[in-house]
Design a protein around this motif. Structure first.
Motif, short mmCIF file in Angstrom:
data_model
loop_
_atom_site.label_atom_id
_atom_site.label_comp_id
_atom_site.label_asym_id
_atom_site.label_seq_id
_atom_site.Cartn_x
_atom_site.Cartn_y
_atom_site.Cartn_z
N LYS A 1 23.04 30.84 10.65
CA LYS A 1 23.29 31.98 11.26
C LYS A 1 24.66 32.46 10.73
CE LYS A 1 20.67 32.31 15.77
NZ LYS A 1 20.70 32.28 17.01
N SER A 2 25.50 31.27 10.70
CA SER A 2 26.80 31.43 10.06
C SER A 2 26.95 31.49 8.41
CB SER A 2 27.62 30.38 10.71
OG SER A 2 27.60 30.28 11.96
N ARG A 3 26.03 31.40 7.79
CA ARG A 3 25.75 31.56 6.19
C ARG A 3 26.18 30.13 5.68
NH1 ARG A 3 28.67 36.49 4.53
NH2 ARG A 3 29.72 36.11 6.33
N TYR A 4 26.00 29.08 6.21
CA TYR A 4 26.17 27.89 5.68
C TYR A 4 24.98 27.27 5.10
CZ TYR A 4 31.05 27.40 7.63
OH TYR A 4 32.31 27.39 7.77
N ASP A 5 25.01 27.20 3.99
CA ASP A 5 23.58 26.80 3.33
C ASP A 5 23.52 25.41 3.48
OD1 ASP A 5 23.15 29.24 2.22
OD2 ASP A 5 24.36 29.41 0.80
N PHE A 6 22.24 24.91 3.37
CA PHE A 6 22.00 23.45 3.46
C PHE A 6 22.16 22.84 2.21
CE2 PHE A 6 18.84 20.01 2.77
CZ PHE A 6 19.56 19.30 3.60
N ASP A 7 22.74 21.72 2.00
CA ASP A 7 23.43 21.18 0.97
C ASP A 7 22.73 19.92 0.57
OD1 ASP A 7 25.08 21.71 -1.50
OD2 ASP A 7 25.77 19.56 -0.72
N GLY A 8 22.33 19.18 1.60
CA GLY A 8 21.63 17.64 1.45
C GLY A 8 21.68 16.84 2.65
N ILE A 9 21.01 15.78 2.45
CA ILE A 9 20.89 14.76 3.74
C ILE A 9 21.91 13.78 3.39
CG2 ILE A 9 19.50 13.14 4.77
CD1 ILE A 9 17.84 15.44 5.15
N LEU A 10 22.99 13.40 4.47
CA LEU A 10 23.85 12.45 4.47
C LEU A 10 23.13 11.13 5.30
CD1 LEU A 10 26.76 14.37 5.76
CD2 LEU A 10 26.08 13.82 3.28
N PRO A 11 23.41 9.84 4.59
CA PRO A 11 22.94 8.71 5.27
C PRO A 11 23.48 8.30 6.49
CG PRO A 11 24.12 8.14 3.42
CD PRO A 11 24.10 9.60 3.32
N ALA A 12 22.61 7.69 7.64
CA ALA A 12 23.51 7.45 8.68
C ALA A 12 24.56 6.51 8.71
CB ALA A 12 22.12 6.63 9.70
N SER A 13 25.45 6.50 9.69
CA SER A 13 26.75 5.61 9.55
C SER A 13 26.89 5.17 11.09
CB SER A 13 27.91 6.48 9.03
OG SER A 13 29.10 5.73 8.86
N PRO A 14 26.19 4.43 11.36
CA PRO A 14 26.30 3.75 12.74
C PRO A 14 27.52 2.96 13.17
CG PRO A 14 24.10 3.14 11.82
CD PRO A 14 24.93 3.61 10.69
N PRO A 15 28.15 3.15 14.13
CA PRO A 15 27.51 3.38 15.56
C PRO A 15 27.94 4.99 15.73
CG PRO A 15 29.50 2.38 15.96
CD PRO A 15 29.40 2.09 14.46
N ALA A 16 28.87 5.70 14.98
CA ALA A 16 28.97 7.05 15.34
C ALA A 16 28.00 7.95 15.07
CB ALA A 16 30.59 7.47 14.71
N PHE A 17 27.52 7.77 13.97
CA PHE A 17 26.32 8.66 13.46
C PHE A 17 25.05 7.63 13.39
CE2 PHE A 17 30.30 10.51 12.05
CZ PHE A 17 30.10 11.52 12.73
N PRO A 18 24.26 7.47 14.25
CA PRO A 18 23.12 6.44 14.00
C PRO A 18 21.74 7.04 13.22
CG PRO A 18 23.24 7.30 16.28
CD PRO A 18 24.46 8.10 15.61
N HIS A 19 21.98 8.53 13.08
CA HIS A 19 20.96 9.13 12.42
C HIS A 19 21.49 9.67 11.25
CE1 HIS A 19 18.30 8.48 15.92
NE2 HIS A 19 19.29 8.93 16.53
N ASP A 20 20.59 9.89 10.11
CA ASP A 20 20.99 10.82 8.92
C ASP A 20 21.58 12.03 9.46
OD1 ASP A 20 20.02 8.68 7.55
OD2 ASP A 20 18.18 9.65 6.84
N GLY A 21 22.26 12.83 8.52
CA GLY A 21 22.85 14.00 8.83
C GLY A 21 22.53 15.06 7.95
N HIS A 22 22.84 16.29 8.13
CA HIS A 22 22.61 17.22 7.24
C HIS A 22 24.15 17.81 7.02
CE1 HIS A 22 18.50 19.04 8.49
NE2 HIS A 22 18.45 17.86 7.89
N LEU A 23 24.21 18.26 5.66
CA LEU A 23 25.55 18.98 5.36
C LEU A 23 25.09 20.32 4.90
CD1 LEU A 23 28.39 18.85 4.03
CD2 LEU A 23 27.44 18.10 1.80
N HIS A 24 25.84 21.19 5.34
CA HIS A 24 25.67 22.62 5.14
C HIS A 24 27.17 22.83 4.49
CE1 HIS A 24 22.00 23.37 7.44
NE2 HIS A 24 22.60 22.50 8.41
N VAL A 25 26.94 23.81 3.70
CA VAL A 25 28.13 24.35 2.87
C VAL A 25 28.27 26.07 3.04
CG1 VAL A 25 29.32 24.40 0.62
CG2 VAL A 25 28.32 22.44 1.27
#
Length: 188
Positions: A159-183
């Motif tokens: 909705k805010s016009r941030y385009d999907f750019d890619g998948i970021l690998p998980a970085s436990p413990p703070a980020f236990p799952h993969d992430g999305h990068l929007h730009v």
């Protein structure tokens, strides 16, 4: 001393007008109130549990303005009546500095304010301000990151016009799952 930065987002049929302003000490009690929401704790900081923790969190936000590392805004819904402003969320710009082409944005929304367009409107106000303020210093793009299992954040990004750019690998413990990068690029 410069005037404090205050941003505005107009009202919609579903939601009152928004005011975005730097966090203040007196916001701590409202921060404690909204931080008890399990949904907020699942996806975002602040995760504050008491007044002392909230006061420390607000001081960190204020210090970010002093150092220029992060510029955090309390997002307030403006309503008529005796309680004119109600905490609806937070948006933050991280890492914007002269000569840096990219910075990061983040946000969270109080449970009572979800589903009414608060996050996209606040993010849009922050985005416009960031490019207007730092574009001449070289800011070309803003990055929004969230866990892949958070579809609501994907909707806010779109909705805010941030385009999907890619998948970021998980970085436990703070980020236990993969992430999305929007730009979002300055030219968007």
């Amino acid at each position: 001393m410069t005037a404090p930065v205050v941003l505005h987002a107009p009202a919609t049929p579903a939601s009152p007008a928004l005011v975005l302003r730097p966090w203040r000490t007196e916001d701590a009690a409202a921060l404690v109130e909204v931080s008890g929401d399990p949904g907020l704790r699942l996806w975002a900081e602040p995760g504050v549990d008491d007044d002392a923790h909230a006061a420390r969190w607000v001081r960190v936000q204020q210090q970010g303005w002093v150092t220029g590392d992060r510029r955090g805004f309390a997002v307030l819904e403006v309503r008529p009546g005796p309680v004119r402003e109600q905490l609806a969320g937070s948006v933050v710009l991280k890492g914007a500095a002269p000569g840096r082409p990219a910075a990061e944005v983040g946000y969270w929304t109080a449970a009572r304010s979800r589903g009414r367009g608060v996050a996209p409107r606040a993010l849009e106000a922050l985005t416009a301000w960031a490019f207007e303020t730092f574009g001449a210093d070289g800011l070309e793009r803003l990055e929004l990151l969230h866990q892949v299992d958070n579809p609501a954040s994907c909707r806010v990004a779109q909705k805010s016009r941030y385009d999907f750019d890619g998948i970021l690998p998980a970085s436990p413990p703070a980020f236990p799952h993969d992430g999305h990068l929007h730009v979002r690029r300055a030219s968007a």
